[in-house]
Design an enzyme around this catalytic site. Structure first.
Site, PDB file in Angstrom:
ATOM      1  N   GLU A   1       0.856  -1.191   0.000  1.00  0.00           N
ATOM      2  CA  GLU A   1       0.000   0.000   0.000  1.00  0.00           C
ATOM      3  C   GLU A   1       0.889   1.237   0.000  1.00  0.00           C
ATOM      4  O   GLU A   1       1.792   1.349   0.806  1.00  0.00           O
ATOM      5  CB  GLU A   1      -0.925  -0.016   1.227  1.00  0.00           C
TER       6      GLU A   1
ATOM      7  N   HIS B   1     -25.250  -2.094  -0.316  1.00  0.00           N
ATOM      8  CA  HIS B   1     -26.372  -1.964  -1.250  1.00  0.00           C
ATOM      9  C   HIS B   1     -27.046  -3.304  -1.483  1.00  0.00           C
ATOM     10  O   HIS B   1     -26.393  -4.344  -1.433  1.00  0.00           O
ATOM     11  CB  HIS B   1     -25.865  -1.422  -2.598  1.00  0.00           C
TER      12      HIS B   1
ATOM     13  N   ARG C   1     -14.643   8.332  -7.502  1.00  0.00           N
ATOM     14  CA  ARG C   1     -15.055   7.083  -8.163  1.00  0.00           C
ATOM     15  C   ARG C   1     -14.105   6.779  -9.318  1.00  0.00           C
ATOM     16  O   ARG C   1     -13.825   7.651 -10.132  1.00  0.00           O
ATOM     17  CB  ARG C   1     -16.448   7.233  -8.753  1.00  0.00           C
TER      18      ARG C   1
ATOM     19  N   SER D   1     -18.850   2.062  -7.054  1.00  0.00           N
ATOM     20  CA  SER D   1     -19.995   1.568  -6.299  1.00  0.00           C
ATOM     21  C   SER D   1     -20.697   0.499  -7.122  1.00  0.00           C
ATOM     22  O   SER D   1     -20.853   0.657  -8.344  1.00  0.00           O
ATOM     23  CB  SER D   1     -20.956   2.717  -6.011  1.00  0.00           C
TER      24      SER D   1
HETATM   25  C1  LIG Z   1     -18.522   8.869  -3.440  1.00  0.00           C
HETATM   26  C2  LIG Z   1     -18.517   7.368  -3.403  1.00  0.00           C
HETATM   27  C3  LIG Z   1     -19.529   6.687  -2.724  1.00  0.00           C
HETATM   28  C4  LIG Z   1     -19.563   5.298  -2.696  1.00  0.00           C
HETATM   29  N1  LIG Z   1     -20.509   4.677  -1.953  1.00  0.00           N
HETATM   30  C5  LIG Z   1     -20.521   3.309  -1.900  1.00  0.00           C
HETATM   31  C6  LIG Z   1     -21.486   2.631  -1.125  1.00  0.00           C
HETATM   32  O1  LIG Z   1     -22.262   3.248  -0.405  1.00  0.00           O
HETATM   33  N2  LIG Z   1     -21.513   1.281  -1.141  1.00  0.00           N
HETATM   34  C7  LIG Z   1     -20.636   0.573  -1.895  1.00  0.00           C
HETATM   35  O2  LIG Z   1     -20.726  -0.649  -1.919  1.00  0.00           O
HETATM   36  N3  LIG Z   1     -19.667   1.199  -2.597  1.00  0.00           N
HETATM   37  C8  LIG Z   1     -19.596   2.550  -2.617  1.00  0.00           C
HETATM   38  N4  LIG Z   1     -18.614   3.181  -3.341  1.00  0.00           N
HETATM   39  C9  LIG Z   1     -17.638   2.376  -4.026  1.00  0.00           C
HETATM   40  C10 LIG Z   1     -16.539   1.867  -3.098  1.00  0.00           C
HETATM   41  O3  LIG Z   1     -16.118   2.866  -2.223  1.00  0.00           O
HETATM   42  C11 LIG Z   1     -15.363   1.391  -3.933  1.00  0.00           C
HETATM   43  O4  LIG Z   1     -15.849   0.515  -4.892  1.00  0.00           O
HETATM   44  C12 LIG Z   1     -14.324   0.645  -3.107  1.00  0.00           C
HETATM   45  O5  LIG Z   1     -13.927   1.387  -1.983  1.00  0.00           O
HETATM   46  C13 LIG Z   1     -13.135   0.326  -3.976  1.00  0.00           C
HETATM   47  O6  LIG Z   1     -12.136  -0.265  -3.190  1.00  0.00           O
HETATM   48  P1  LIG Z   1     -10.720  -0.556  -3.774  1.00  0.00           P
HETATM   49  O7  LIG Z   1     -10.018  -1.354  -2.765  1.00  0.00           O
HETATM   50  O8  LIG Z   1     -10.861  -1.104  -5.126  1.00  0.00           O
HETATM   51  O9  LIG Z   1     -10.060   0.870  -4.013  1.00  0.00           O
HETATM   52  P2  LIG Z   1      -9.339   1.879  -3.051  1.00  0.00           P
HETATM   53  O10 LIG Z   1      -9.997   1.986  -1.750  1.00  0.00           O
HETATM   54  O11 LIG Z   1      -9.146   3.127  -3.826  1.00  0.00           O
HETATM   55  O12 LIG Z   1      -7.943   1.205  -2.780  1.00  0.00           O
HETATM   56  C14 LIG Z   1      -6.886   1.252  -3.682  1.00  0.00           C
HETATM   57  C15 LIG Z   1      -5.606   1.383  -2.909  1.00  0.00           C
HETATM   58  O13 LIG Z   1      -4.519   1.211  -3.755  1.00  0.00           O
HETATM   59  C16 LIG Z   1      -3.471   2.046  -3.343  1.00  0.00           C
HETATM   60  N5  LIG Z   1      -2.539   2.198  -4.464  1.00  0.00           N
HETATM   61  C17 LIG Z   1      -2.753   2.850  -5.627  1.00  0.00           C
HETATM   62  N6  LIG Z   1      -1.667   2.774  -6.394  1.00  0.00           N
HETATM   63  C18 LIG Z   1      -0.752   2.056  -5.733  1.00  0.00           C
HETATM   64  C19 LIG Z   1       0.573   1.636  -6.038  1.00  0.00           C
HETATM   65  N7  LIG Z   1       1.160   1.934  -7.183  1.00  0.00           N
HETATM   66  N8  LIG Z   1       1.250   0.919  -5.105  1.00  0.00           N
HETATM   67  C20 LIG Z   1       0.664   0.593  -3.939  1.00  0.00           C
HETATM   68  N9  LIG Z   1      -0.597   0.982  -3.605  1.00  0.00           N
HETATM   69  C21 LIG Z   1      -1.292   1.679  -4.505  1.00  0.00           C
HETATM   70  C22 LIG Z   1      -4.192   3.287  -2.967  1.00  0.00           C
HETATM   71  O14 LIG Z   1      -3.404   4.089  -2.099  1.00  0.00           O
HETATM   72  C23 LIG Z   1      -5.439   2.746  -2.293  1.00  0.00           C
HETATM   73  O15 LIG Z   1      -5.296   2.608  -0.901  1.00  0.00           O
HETATM   74  C24 LIG Z   1     -18.564   4.570  -3.371  1.00  0.00           C
HETATM   75  C25 LIG Z   1     -17.541   5.256  -4.012  1.00  0.00           C
HETATM   76  C26 LIG Z   1     -17.508   6.642  -4.022  1.00  0.00           C
HETATM   77  C27 LIG Z   1     -16.402   7.355  -4.677  1.00  0.00           C
END
Ligand SMILES: Cc1cc2nc3c(=O)[nH]c(=O)nc-3n(C[C@H](O)[C@H](O)[C@H](O)COP(=O)(O)OP(=O)(O)OC[C@H]3O[C@@H](n4cnc5c(N)ncnc54)[C@H](O)[C@@H]3O)c2cc1C
Ligand SMILES: Cc1cc2nc3c(=O)[nH]c(=O)nc-3n(C[C@H](O)[C@H](O)[C@H](O)COP(=O)(O)OP(=O)(O)OC[C@H]3O[C@@H](n4cnc5c(N)ncnc54)[C@H](O)[C@@H]3O)c2cc1C
Ligand code: SF4
Lengths: 500, 122, 413
Positions: A34, A52, A313, A346
């Site tokens: 991370e 959801h 997003r 989302s």
């Molecule tokens: C406004 C908003 C509202 C939402 N509401 C909902 C909801 O109510 N219910 C729901 O189910 N979903 C919701 N979502 C969607 C949900 O938040 C996301 O789908 C989910 O958090 C995605 O998780 P992730 O682990 O893929 O991404 P992230 O949480 O973005 O994690 C990616 C991680 O990768 C790290 N990273 C990036 N590049 C590198 C690299 N080169 N080396 C090492 N680390 C790296 C970043 O620092 C980050 O910590 C919402 C999204 C938004 C924006």
């Protein structure tokens, strides 16, 4: 340093951490890389926190399948990890008759997607369920739930770490080379060797894919801002209240969401932006949120806003295209050994447990690992004092006096919980890491009172004051001692002033 | 010829806007002050502006890292920064009691620097 | 196990108000008085107010905060008030049962009377909605004061202050004395919200500019504050084209205090919308009989002496309530007229002289505070200068209350 792992997971969001925990049930060497000072600092820490039901996703899509499946797994996962989860239900409210067909088509789609219960209710029933809400009719989804998204992400990561996964913070991956079975990932902390790679880098997943020579995805960041209302008005609603989603819009519309801690969220807005890391909040959107939310809930008062935040997003469709982009969860044939998770917007939070199951299946198919016999399921952190009954609170203090010192008064967080947060398994020591683990500094005074007390505890636990930071390198908290400012040296240690 | 001016009394938060009539180096009369504490202040402010300096000093071996201190009289306003400079690097050994003189005759102003808080030994 | 006990008077909060109330209750004959403070020492906010200017009304001397606190801590000890430190009141019921948490465990206290003296908290950044990024280096003035004066920690080297509240002004001087640079103070209103005294001795003495009608339009910096955009405002809206960048590593907020009334609400005490504190009568009794309030939990004070004076009445009233089971009805209504934000108390018994406290809506000169009843002027007090920053205090003798049911207070000529 070169370390050899079976699996390297890039990104400590809810998706990466859920995968890490799913893999920790097996005898595998797994590392999470991370780039930030802590997990859950990306989109996973900045969303609506809603599990959801699966009403809003096209039938037959990967999103629909993983959403409904994830939602079904959610409650038991939260219970296992001692993460807040409340099935408060949701209303999607039509303001007039013209929106009723939209309600009907949502209901039909939801049922087709496998949502267990969905009713359409009239204005009187809306008033009965939510006396402060005015609407013409609504879809009522009683199984919709709320959770605390960063608590879940942190708990997943800490549980994975408890079961042998290595979580490396402040370790951005900058390059990827090699072949399946022998990949090399470059980080500032050294090269990491792994047999398989999982790209769950959220907004940066397109960029990470490019590091591995896969050029096909472009991500369009789309920001959503929120304001948070004080707990004192938290009882204005008990369920989530959503509008009928705007046609062709990028989101679900500005909704009113209770949080598991008793606050209310208004948001999110939808603004396509250039920089995926631009999580600024703006005056205009703040006004817009208050205005739009007031259409459903006229009792909202701008004076009750305690703070604002925004999340971004990772959209696979641009503003001009609009419309729907499905989750991409793919191993690209010409570049095997890497599972890419792209466009996980989302309902990515809701789907995370199901995504993890799917991706863990991909790993176990390839590596056929044995099951870890001593897998520890539960959480190992302090109890959330404020959520316990008086009886439980009393026995907690009787057995451990550290539960008897209130550090954060707004959120009722005790010394024991702060110490537990400081001693976390991931070694995260930033002020924000303590904040998101303990909920201290998140109440109506936003740390004015408890901040100094938490700083005391961090210093007592051995973090030098000049290393204290809000959110990692460069975000220093203290320039010097008060006396050191003038004296040209640190009056605690007698050493020369720290150069900044 | 007498002159009239308005001086905000800074002795306490009431902040009376005191009207003063004065001639040469003597005050003839004051008005709009709620209490007598203004008299000395206004006189000083006209002819010899002074400030009470309040600050803190590092404590060695104390239950607290700092002890708060003040000058027991006003010191010339233009010497406040010089006084602060003179305290730079000064450490006080615990225990300290309210009223303890920490620095007698601070930079020759005639005012003593005294402790305004108790700090027990650790 | 939850321990249970009782007390005649329980005082919540060991700041100057709570200390004075507890000592006064005991001196007025209450059998057992318990004073509960969550910090490790008595004194409340005074412990970090190391500047002078406390006590000019009570002691005719300008003491520092810690000195003033020490005098009342001694009084509390001499009066044999039972003091509980590092103990937090978690809950207060309508019928005056307190739940107290400390390292010794959970305890409930059934109190004959309760005095609320919880003080106030600072308004944080979110509440005023400054847009922009969220780097380290944004602090409230009270937090900076606490770090600097109690913990020997300096938050930064070049500081911009938003809001001209008193704590901010006091800290502008404090930071300058210690060797930091205060770039400026920005105030959105057309006049300073802190006292004239502090503008003079904290800013003018050190040539620190005060920009009125100015706000922070944006905060810059990803990790740590790197600067702010200041802009002029008309009303509350930024005037386009007036934006200017000021480099700094710290933004300090001094944008007001909010009375800490969560417990009061639990006890079903009515809260005034303007003061954000309880509605009280001249005995400082709230809408819930047997529950009293004083100090900053009631209204934000700029002079601790007045907080002390009202706390002493509250403490004596609490003792009288325990002795007599009730207090005289306060049926004379006080109406807030033109030019005033609020007047305290809001209803009085008329059995004693009353010191009314109030704040005006805007700065004014050569006006008067006028008390009248049915068109008949009861008292007219000439005021050379009126400022929202200073609480006005006007005494009305007992004789003026005869034959009135309602008194109007206003700013007049
Ligand atoms: C406004 C908003 C509202 C939402 N509401 C909902 C909801 O109510 N219910 C729901 O189910 N979903 C919701 N979502 C969607 C949900 O938040 C996301 O789908 C989910 O958090 C995605 O998780 P992730 O682990 O893929 O991404 P992230 O949480 O973005 O994690 C990616 C991680 O990768 C790290 N990273 C990036 N590049 C590198 C690299 N080169 N080396 C090492 N680390 C790296 C970043 O620092 C980050 O910590 C919402 C999204 C938004 C924006
Ligand atoms: C920066 C600043 C400068 C000032 N300068 C001056 C000056 O120069 N001259 C002057 O006369 N006045 C000055 N004042 C005003 C004066 O300090 C205040 O009016 C006074 O301190 C208010 O006293 P209080 O007891 O109501 O509140 P506080 O001092 O805030 O005390 C409240 C206490 O209650 C405790 N408490 C709260 N909730 C609970 C709970 N649930 N359980 C247990 N304990 C609890 C708190 O820990 C605290 O100790 C200044 C104030 C400030 C902030
Ligand atoms: S004259 Fe008295 S009341 Fe007025 S500001 Fe000076 S000390 Fe305070």
């Amino acid at each position: 340093m070169t370390d050899k792992f079976d699996v390297a997971i890039i990104g400590g969001g809810v998706v990466g951490c859920a995968i890490a925990r799913a893999l920790s049930r097996f005898q595998l060497d797994v590392v999470v890389l991370e780039r930030d000072v802590d997990v859950a600092r990306g989109t996973s820490g900045k969303n609506s926190g809603v599990a959801h039901t699966g009403i809003n996703v096209p039938t037959g899509s990967l999103k629909a399948k993983l959403n409904v499946h994830g939602a079904a797994m959610f409650e038991s996962l939260c219970r296992e990890l001692d993460v807040p989860y409340k099935q408060v239900g949701k209303l999607i409210v039509a303001l007039d008759e013209s929106q009723v067909p939209d309600l009907e088509s949502m209901q039909a789609r939801g049922l087709a997607n496998g949502v267990p219960v969905l009713d359409i209710i009239d204005a009187d029933e809306i008033k009965r369920l939510e006396p402060n809400i005015t609407g013409y009719a609504a879809v009522h989804a009683p199984t919709a739930a709320i959770t605390c998204p960063y608590s879940l992400t942190i708990a997943l990561a800490e549980s994975a770490a408890e079961n042998g996964v290595e979580v490396m913070l402040e370790s951005p991956v900058t390059a990827i080379s090699g072949e399946p079975g022998d990949f090399t990932l470059t980080t500032p902390k050294g090269a990491i060797n792994a047999a398989l790679i999982i790209n769950s880098a959220g907004l940066a997943s397109g960029e990470v894919a490019r590091m591995a020579g896969v050029e096909r995805w472009r991500i369009f960041p789309c920001r959503g801002e929120y304001v948070i209302l004080d707990k004192s008005v938290g009882d204005m609603i008990t369920r989530m209240v959503y509008p009928v989603p705007p046609k062709g819009g990028a989101g679900l519309g500005i909704h009113i969401t209770p949080t598991v801690d008793g606050n209310i969220l208004l948001g999110p807005s939808t603004d396509y932006i250039e920089d995926p890391e631009d999580v600024d909040t703006t005056v205009d959107v703040r006004k817009q949120l208050l205005k739009e939310a007031s259409e459903f809930l006229p009792t909202i008062n701008p004076r009750d806003v305690i703070t604002a935040y925004s999340g971004v997003r990772p959209k696979l469709t641009s503003a001009s295209e609009g419309g729907f982009g499905d989750f991409v969860i793919e191993e690209v044939p010409e570049r095997p050994g890497i599972m890419h998770l792209v466009g996980i917007e989302s309902p990515g939070l809701t789907a995370a447990p199901a995504i993890a199951e799917m991706v863990a299946g991909w790993v176990t198919d390839k590596l056929s690992p044995a099951v870890r016999p001593d897998f520890k399921e539960g959480a190992h952190t302090a109890k959330r004092f404020r959520e316990q009954s008086r009886e439980v609170q009393t026995s907690l203090v009787d057995n451990d006096p550290d539960y008897g010192r209130v550090i954060c008064r707004c959120e009722l967080v005790t010394r024991r919980e702060i110490l537990s947060a400081i001693e976390n398994r991931l070694g995260a020591r930033s002020i924000n890491s303590i904040k998101y683990r303990s909920r201290s500094m998140m109440g109506r005074c936003q740390g004015g009172f408890c901040g100094p007390r938490i700083v005391d505890l961090l210093i007592e636990e051995g973090v030098p004051f000049d290393e204290l930071n809000l959110k990692g390198d460069g975000s220093w908290m203290f320039f010097d001692t008060s006396k050191g400012l003038r004296e040209g040296h640190d009056s605690r240690t007698g050493e020369a002033v720290i150069e900044r | 010829m007498s002159e009239t001016t308005t001086i905000v009394c800074v002795v306490c938060p009431v902040s009376c806007a005191v009207q003063v009539e004065f001639e040469g180096n003597g005050i003839i009369r004051t008005d709009h002050n709620q209490c007598k504490l203004a008299l000395e202040y206004v006189n000083d402010e006209l002819f010899d502006p002074r400030r009470t300096l309040t600050t803190s000093l590092a404590v060695d071996g104390g239950a607290k890292p700092l002890v708060s201190v003040k000058t027991d009289h006003g010191i010339p306003k233009h010497r406040v920064m010089e006084a602060m400079q003179s305290l730079s690097g000064l450490h006080v050994q615990a225990p300290v009691h309210i009223g303890d003189v920490i620095v007698p005759n601070l930079i020759g102003t005639g005012a003593d620097l005294v402790a305004t808080r108790n700090v027990a030994a650790a | 196990m939850i321990k249970m006990r009782s007390a005649d008077v329980a005082v919540i909060g060991g700041g100057p108000a709570g200390m004075a109330a507890a000592a006064a209750a005991k001196e007025a004959g209450a059998g057992s008085v318990i004073l509960i403070e969550r910090d490790e020492e008595l004194g409340g906010v005074l412990n970090q107010c190391i500047h002078d200017g406390f006590g000019t009304k009570v002691f005719k001397e300008a003491l520092t905060g810690p000195e003033y606190a020490a005098i009342y801590a001694d009084k509390v000890r001499d009066a044999e008030v039972e003091t509980r430190l590092e103990a937090t009141v978690l809950e207060l019921t309508e019928d005056r049962v307190l739940t107290v948490l400390s390292e010794e465990g959970m305890e409930t206290i059934e109190a004959g009377a309760v005095v609320l003296a919880m003080g106030c908290r600072e308004r944080p950044r979110g509440a005023i909605g400054i847009p922009g990024s969220r780097p380290a280096g944004v602090y409230t003035a009270g937090a900076v004061q606490n770090y600097m004066n109690l913990r020997n920690l300096a938050v930064g080297r070049r500081v911009v202050i938003l809001g001209s509240g008193d704590i901010g002004l006091i800290m502008a001087r404090r930071l300058t004395l210690e060797g930091a640079e205060v770039a400026c103070v920005a105030e959105i209103l057309p006049y300073p919200s802190g006292l004239a005294r502090n503008v003079v001795q904290c800013l003018e003495d050190f040539n620190i500019p005060l920009f009125l009608n100015t706000t922070v339009a944006e905060i810059h910096g990803a990790k740590r504050v790197e600067g702010v955009t200041l802009a002029s405002v008309s009303g509350m809206d930024v005037i386009p084209g007036t934006e200017r960048f000021v480099p700094c590593d710290t933004l300090m907020l001094s944008v007001g205090l909010i009375p800490e009334n969560e417990l009061s609400r639990q006890a079903n005490v009515s809260i005034d919308r303007v003061t954000a504190g309880p509605v009280v009568d001249d005995a400082f009794q709230t809408s819930n009989p047997g529950v009293f309030a004083c100090g900053n939990v009631l209204q934000v004070h700029d002079i601790v002496d007045y907080a002390t004076m009202e706390a002493e009445i509250a403490g004596r009233s609490a003792a009288a309530y325990v002795a007599d089971g009730t207090l005289p009805e306060a049926e004379i209504q006080i109406k807030v007229g033109d030019g005033l934000r609020y007047v305290l108390p809001s209803h009085v018994s008329g059995l004693d002289a009353v010191n009314f406290t109030m704040r005006v809506t805007k700065p004014d000169q050569n006006r008067a505070i006028v008390f009248s009843s049915g068109g008949k002027v009861l008292r007219r007090l000439k005021q050379q200068a009126l400022s929202p920053a200073s609480m006005a205090r006007v005494r009305l003798g007992k004789a003026r209350f005869s034959d009135t049911r309602e008194i109007l207070v206003e700013v007049g000529d």
